[in-house]
Design a protein around this motif. Structure first.
Motif, PDB file in Angstrom:
ATOM      1  N   VAL A 119      10.205   1.978  -4.841  1.00 34.68           N
ATOM      2  CA  VAL A 119       9.548   2.968  -5.255  1.00 34.68           C
ATOM      3  C   VAL A 119       8.163   3.208  -4.614  1.00 34.68           C
ATOM      4  N   LEU A 120       7.641   4.408  -4.344  1.00 37.07           N
ATOM      5  CA  LEU A 120       6.615   4.563  -3.791  1.00 37.07           C
ATOM      6  C   LEU A 120       5.148   4.292  -4.674  1.00 37.07           C
ATOM      7  N   THR A 121       4.288   3.716  -3.954  1.00 38.84           N
ATOM      8  CA  THR A 121       3.308   3.434  -4.399  1.00 38.84           C
ATOM      9  C   THR A 121       2.176   4.552  -4.867  1.00 38.84           C
ATOM     10  N   PRO A 122       2.014   4.731  -5.836  1.00 36.19           N
ATOM     11  CA  PRO A 122       1.312   5.864  -6.331  1.00 36.19           C
ATOM     12  C   PRO A 122       0.034   5.974  -5.676  1.00 36.19           C
ATOM     13  N   HIS A 123      -0.660   6.985  -5.510  1.00 37.29           N
ATOM     14  CA  HIS A 123      -1.905   7.498  -5.006  1.00 37.29           C
ATOM     15  C   HIS A 123      -2.701   8.400  -5.775  1.00 37.29           C
TER      16      HIS A 123
ATOM     17  N   ALA B   3      -2.017 -10.384 -16.717  1.00 44.80           N
ATOM     18  CA  ALA B   3      -2.183  -9.888 -18.238  1.00 44.80           C
ATOM     19  C   ALA B   3      -1.322  -8.389 -18.483  1.00 44.80           C
ATOM     20  N   LEU B   4      -2.134  -7.464 -17.392  1.00 43.30           N
ATOM     21  CA  LEU B   4      -1.544  -6.143 -17.116  1.00 43.30           C
ATOM     22  C   LEU B   4       0.112  -6.152 -17.263  1.00 43.30           C
ATOM     23  N   PHE B   5       0.471  -6.914 -15.874  1.00 41.15           N
ATOM     24  CA  PHE B   5       2.016  -6.601 -15.770  1.00 41.15           C
ATOM     25  C   PHE B   5       2.809  -7.297 -16.824  1.00 41.15           C
ATOM     26  N   ALA B   6       2.333  -8.201 -17.587  1.00 41.95           N
ATOM     27  CA  ALA B   6       3.029  -8.978 -18.583  1.00 41.95           C
ATOM     28  C   ALA B   6       3.147  -8.133 -19.788  1.00 41.95           C
TER      29      ALA B   6
ATOM     30  N   PRO C  57      -4.575   0.562 -11.513  1.00 40.87           N
ATOM     31  CA  PRO C  57      -3.674  -0.431 -12.339  1.00 40.87           C
ATOM     32  C   PRO C  57      -2.406   0.236 -13.054  1.00 40.87           C
ATOM     33  N   ASP C  58      -2.633   1.089 -13.685  1.00 43.23           N
ATOM     34  CA  ASP C  58      -1.803   1.510 -14.789  1.00 43.23           C
ATOM     35  C   ASP C  58      -0.513   2.380 -14.035  1.00 43.23           C
ATOM     36  N   GLY C  59      -0.853   3.069 -12.819  1.00 45.01           N
ATOM     37  CA  GLY C  59       0.118   3.788 -11.825  1.00 45.01           C
ATOM     38  C   GLY C  59       0.959   2.660 -11.152  1.00 45.01           C
ATOM     39  N   VAL C  60       0.248   1.503 -10.824  1.00 39.15           N
ATOM     40  CA  VAL C  60       1.229   0.744 -10.121  1.00 39.15           C
ATOM     41  C   VAL C  60       1.990  -0.375 -11.003  1.00 39.15           C
ATOM     42  N   ALA C  61       1.220  -0.453 -12.374  1.00 40.13           N
ATOM     43  CA  ALA C  61       2.305  -0.899 -13.182  1.00 40.13           C
ATOM     44  C   ALA C  61       3.354  -0.332 -13.865  1.00 40.13           C
ATOM     45  N   ASP C  62       3.221   1.129 -13.795  1.00 40.03           N
ATOM     46  CA  ASP C  62       4.228   1.875 -14.114  1.00 40.03           C
ATOM     47  C   ASP C  62       5.424   1.712 -12.956  1.00 40.03           C
ATOM     48  N   GLY C  63       5.138   1.684 -11.665  1.00 42.91           N
ATOM     49  CA  GLY C  63       5.980   1.472 -10.487  1.00 42.91           C
ATOM     50  C   GLY C  63       6.570   0.081 -10.802  1.00 42.91           C
ATOM     51  N   VAL C  64       6.138  -1.108 -11.139  1.00 42.99           N
ATOM     52  CA  VAL C  64       6.861  -2.108 -11.174  1.00 42.99           C
ATOM     53  C   VAL C  64       7.719  -2.261 -12.176  1.00 42.99           C
TER      54      VAL C  64
ATOM     55  N   GLY D 281       0.813  -1.153   0.029  1.00 39.42           N
ATOM     56  CA  GLY D 281       0.038  -0.156   0.112  1.00 39.42           C
ATOM     57  C   GLY D 281       0.995   1.140   0.065  1.00 39.42           C
ATOM     58  N   SER D 282       1.763   1.208   0.590  1.00 42.41           N
ATOM     59  CA  SER D 282       3.022   2.341   0.431  1.00 42.41           C
ATOM     60  C   SER D 282       4.159   2.243  -0.343  1.00 42.41           C
ATOM     61  N   GLY D 283       4.467   0.973  -0.725  1.00 44.54           N
ATOM     62  CA  GLY D 283       5.813   0.952  -1.320  1.00 44.54           C
ATOM     63  C   GLY D 283       5.828  -0.396  -2.335  1.00 44.54           C
TER      64      GLY D 283
END
Length: 248
Positions: A32-36, A91-94, A40-47, A10-12
């Motif tokens: 990296v910080l988890t976006p708020h 599918a999103l992360f792949a 899905p798109d924001g977290v995928a960018d962080g990954v 939830g935070s990173g």
């Protein structure tokens, strides 16, 4: 054998290559910080940022802070954006990682599997429960070493509230609670879980596992043994990599 593990919280969002023979990170993890909001798109960018940091081109195991069914479909999203619900995270992360092989597993389940193989749960039979205290409370339940997935015990009702709203690490920070005050809340929660499941062992994971000396001695009247996670906050990364390799 090395596999890349990513732990989404939830935070990173943190990740690193993992030596699956030793259950250890082979390089210092990238976080990296988890976006708020944690869309899905924001977290995928962080990954992608974490994976790209290492120039990794092989399989990637990821954890997710919610129920994961059918391999990679998200069913709950308590501490991330609700648009995750019913999303095919695999599918999103792949797609975001350019077609790399991807697996997705509940975050606490991943941490629990890692602790049972390499950490505080090694060789333990009977009922073992790992609880991760962070933005929420994650849980991993084991019966004679076998995982019962997606238990989500942080959402048990305690005194009219979701337990994680009162006893998570975030609740401690938000309420500016002393370690002793927070430990008493954790004790009430553990007593409730113990009443329901009668475990032989509680493993306390998440970031607070590094600071077990500050609060565990305040927790009393619990029959089960209580120990901190040995892999500490890297357990999720190790467990994610194990899941990707089919070792869970």
């Amino acid at each position: 054998m090395q596999i890349f593990g990513v732990d989404i919280g939830g935070s990173g969002i943190k990740g690193a290559p993992v030596d699956l023979d030793k259950g250890e990170l082979t390089e210092e993890r990238c976080k990296v910080l988890t976006p708020h909001p944690a869309t899905p798109d924001g977290v995928a960018d962080g990954v992608k940022e974490v994976v790209d940091h290492f120039g990794w081109t092989g399989p990637v195991g990821l954890t997710f802070p919610g129920v994961v069914t059918g391999g990679s479909t998200i069913r709950t999203a308590a501490n991330v954006d609700k648009s995750w619900i019913d999303k095919d995270a695999g599918a999103l992360f792949a797609e975001r990682l350019g077609g790399l092989p991807v697996t997705v597993v509940n975050d606490a389940d991943a941490a629990g599997v890692a602790e049972m193989h390499f950490g505080a749960g090694q060789g333990r039979k009977g009922t073992v429960i790992l609880l991760t205290f962070g933005t929420g409370i994650g849980s991993a339940l084991f019966a004679n070493g076998v995982l019962v997935p997606n238990t989500e015990l942080g959402h048990l009702e305690l005194n009219g509230h979701d337990a994680e709203k009162k006893a998570s690490s975030k609740a401690k920070e938000d309420g500016e609670l002393t370690w002793e005050h927070w430990a008493h809340r954790v004790q009430k929660y553990l007593a409730h879980v113990e009443m329901l499941f009668s475990p032989e062992l509680f493993i306390i994971g998440g970031g607070v596992s590094r600071k077990a000396d500050k609060f565990l001695h305040f927790i009393e009247d619990i029959k089960a043994e209580i120990v901190p996670a040995q892999l500490q906050n890297n357990a999720g990364i190790v467990g994610a990599a194990m899941h990707a390799a089919g070792d869970d």
